[in-house]
Write an enzyme that holds these catalytic residues in place. Structure first.
Site, PDB file in Angstrom:
ATOM      1  N   ILE A 266       2.545   2.764   2.376  1.00 43.31           N
ATOM      2  CA  ILE A 266       3.837   2.688   3.080  1.00 43.31           C
ATOM      3  C   ILE A 266       4.803   1.784   2.302  1.00 43.31           C
ATOM      4  O   ILE A 266       5.969   2.125   2.099  1.00 43.31           O
ATOM      5  CB  ILE A 266       3.657   2.199   4.532  1.00 43.31           C
TER       6      ILE A 266
ATOM      7  N   THR B 110       7.257  -2.652  10.710  1.00 37.04           N
ATOM      8  CA  THR B 110       6.720  -1.406  11.269  1.00 37.04           C
ATOM      9  C   THR B 110       5.191  -1.455  11.203  1.00 37.04           C
ATOM     10  O   THR B 110       4.546  -0.416  11.239  1.00 37.04           O
ATOM     11  CB  THR B 110       7.220  -0.177  10.462  1.00 37.04           C
ATOM     12  N   SER B 111       4.626  -2.678  11.077  1.00 34.12           N
ATOM     13  CA  SER B 111       3.164  -2.754  10.920  1.00 34.12           C
ATOM     14  C   SER B 111       2.489  -2.998  12.271  1.00 34.12           C
ATOM     15  O   SER B 111       2.174  -2.036  12.979  1.00 34.12           O
ATOM     16  CB  SER B 111       2.783  -3.798   9.866  1.00 34.12           C
ATOM     17  N   ARG B 112       2.297  -4.253  12.642  1.00 38.35           N
ATOM     18  CA  ARG B 112       1.758  -4.588  13.954  1.00 38.35           C
ATOM     19  C   ARG B 112       2.450  -5.849  14.453  1.00 38.35           C
ATOM     20  O   ARG B 112       2.737  -6.766  13.676  1.00 38.35           O
ATOM     21  CB  ARG B 112       0.243  -4.848  13.880  1.00 38.35           C
TER      22      ARG B 112
ATOM     23  N   GLU C 109       2.166  -4.376  23.692  1.00 41.21           N
ATOM     24  CA  GLU C 109       2.590  -2.959  23.747  1.00 41.21           C
ATOM     25  C   GLU C 109       1.681  -2.193  24.683  1.00 41.21           C
ATOM     26  O   GLU C 109       0.474  -2.466  24.693  1.00 41.21           O
ATOM     27  CB  GLU C 109       2.461  -2.306  22.365  1.00 41.21           C
TER      28      GLU C 109
ATOM     29  N   GLY D  44       0.853  -1.192   0.000  1.00 45.17           N
ATOM     30  CA  GLY D  44       0.000   0.000   0.000  1.00 45.17           C
ATOM     31  C   GLY D  44       0.883   1.233   0.000  1.00 45.17           C
ATOM     32  O   GLY D  44       2.015   1.213  -0.498  1.00 45.17           O
TER      33      GLY D  44
ATOM     34  N   HIS E 232       7.649   1.547  18.984  1.00 49.91           N
ATOM     35  CA  HIS E 232       6.536   1.937  18.102  1.00 49.91           C
ATOM     36  C   HIS E 232       6.598   3.442  17.755  1.00 49.91           C
ATOM     37  O   HIS E 232       5.709   4.210  18.124  1.00 49.91           O
ATOM     38  CB  HIS E 232       5.193   1.583  18.758  1.00 49.91           C
TER      39      HIS E 232
HETATM   40  O1  LIG Z   1      -0.750   4.699  12.519  1.00 46.57           O
HETATM   41  C1  LIG Z   1      -0.466   3.603  12.982  1.00 46.57           C
HETATM   42  O2  LIG Z   1      -1.061   2.572  12.685  1.00 46.57           O
HETATM   43  C2  LIG Z   1       0.627   3.511  13.910  1.00 46.57           C
HETATM   44  O3  LIG Z   1       1.106   2.463  14.187  1.00 46.57           O
HETATM   45  C3  LIG Z   1       1.171   4.763  14.493  1.00 46.57           C
HETATM   46  O4  LIG Z   1       2.451   4.923  14.023  1.00 46.57           O
END
Ligand SMILES: O=C(O)C(=O)CO
Length: 325
Positions: A159, A233-235, A264, A157, A284
């Protein structure tokens, strides 16, 4: 009479909250930490909107505590796994998030993790700070090259594409796997097995959903090169953290760079991932720049004001209604 909106924090970056306060009566959670569901439920009765962060739980009970006045839940985040979307849909509540405004900033941080994990920047810096840099030795602090490497993006997407643009500047070959994304000329679309087998760096850019939970687990890690790096950097929930830790500890994977975790925030109860020398960890901070965080709040506020003024929300979650029904 002004409509009431619940904000899950009293202090947010930028001017968004002040703008919201001009148009609505803002009831904010006054605490410092993360509010629990019962804290928010106590403030919710009669609100028309909820402004929440990406890790605040927003479930059907909170929606019911707000009552039938609730028309919009606006997240100041791109991720939306904290919201019970089915409960919102059942109640005709619009749910919005903040795509677009954080893509470039998160892509920057993704590259920071790639550089740090491949070039062992954290470990090398720590060794200098400890006074262990006594001699220039050819075999110390050796990492792996980023230029010329193959980068595999799972999720393509906004990012993912922003990361692909940066990778071009590093002379990387870029692959992506995303059944939902159109092709472009920045990167080649491939199946997951090819991406895992050919990439030197695999970077995750998918939301956490039932489809993506533990998308990277034992089997996927085994399919990666032993010299590869996993970056997320997602989840946190997209990666099976136990399997990742074992793969890095046993030398089946070179390294990892993680900005997100299954649990988290961590407080003092640190995940073993944090102490692992070949894993770079951050709390995060993907979108954490002054401009971007302010833009996220501003977009969330814009969404609330749209819905309260009977206009379609500007960034509803995909697959959800843009306007209150
Ligand atoms: O926007 C999001 O989903 C985040 O993880 C904040 O950085």
């Amino acid at each position: 009479m002004k409509k009431r909106v619940l904000a899950t924090r009293e202090n947010l970056p930028g001017l968004g909250l002040a703008r919201l306060s001009e148009a609505a009566e803002v009831v904010a959670w006054p605490g410092d930490g993360k509010p629990g569901l019962s804290d928010l439920a106590a403030l919710a009765p009669g609100v028309s909107g909820v402004l929440a962060l990406g890790n605040d739980p927003v479930d059907g009970a909170l929606m019911d505590a707000a009552g039938p006045s609730l028309r919009v839940v606006a997240l100041a985040s791109m991720g939306f796994d904290n919201v019970d979307r089915a409960a919102a849909a059942e109640r005709g509540i619009v749910v919005t998030h903040t795509p677009g405004v954080l893509a470039e900033t998160t892509a920057d941080l993704t590259f920071a993790l790639i550089l740090a994990a491949r070039r062992r920047i954290g470990a090398a810096g720590a060794s200098l700070a400890e006074g262990s840099w006594g001699l220039f030795r050819m075999h110390d602090y050796l990492g792996l090259d980023i230029h010329g490497a193959t980068l595999g993006l799972i999720g393509y997407g906004q990012i993912g594409r922003a990361v692909a643009r940066r990778a071009r500047g590093f002379g990387m070959r870029v692959l992506h796997h995303d059944p939902y994304a159109p092709d472009d000329d920045l990167s080649a679309s491939v199946g997951l097995a090819t991406l895992l087998a050919e990439s030197d760096i695999v970077s995750l850019h998918v939301p956490l959903t039932e489809e993506t939970r533990h998308l990277v687990s034992v089997r996927e890690l085994a399919a990666m090169k032993p010299t590869a790096t996993l970056v997320s950097t997602s989840r946190g929930g997209v990666v099976d953290e136990e399997a990742l830790l074992a793969a890095v500890r046993e030398g089946r994977l070179h390294s990892a760079g993680l900005d997100v975790f299954e649990r988290e925030p961590m407080g003092k109860e640190l995940s073993p991932l944090v102490a692992e020398p070949h894993i770079v960890t951050l709390p995060h901070i993907g979108s954490a720049t002054e401009n971007t965080r302010a833009a996220m709040v501003d977009l969330a506020v814009g969404n609330i004001l749209d819905v309260l003024a009977e206009r379609p929300a500007r960034t509803p979650l995909p697959g959800t209604p843009a306007a209150h029904v």
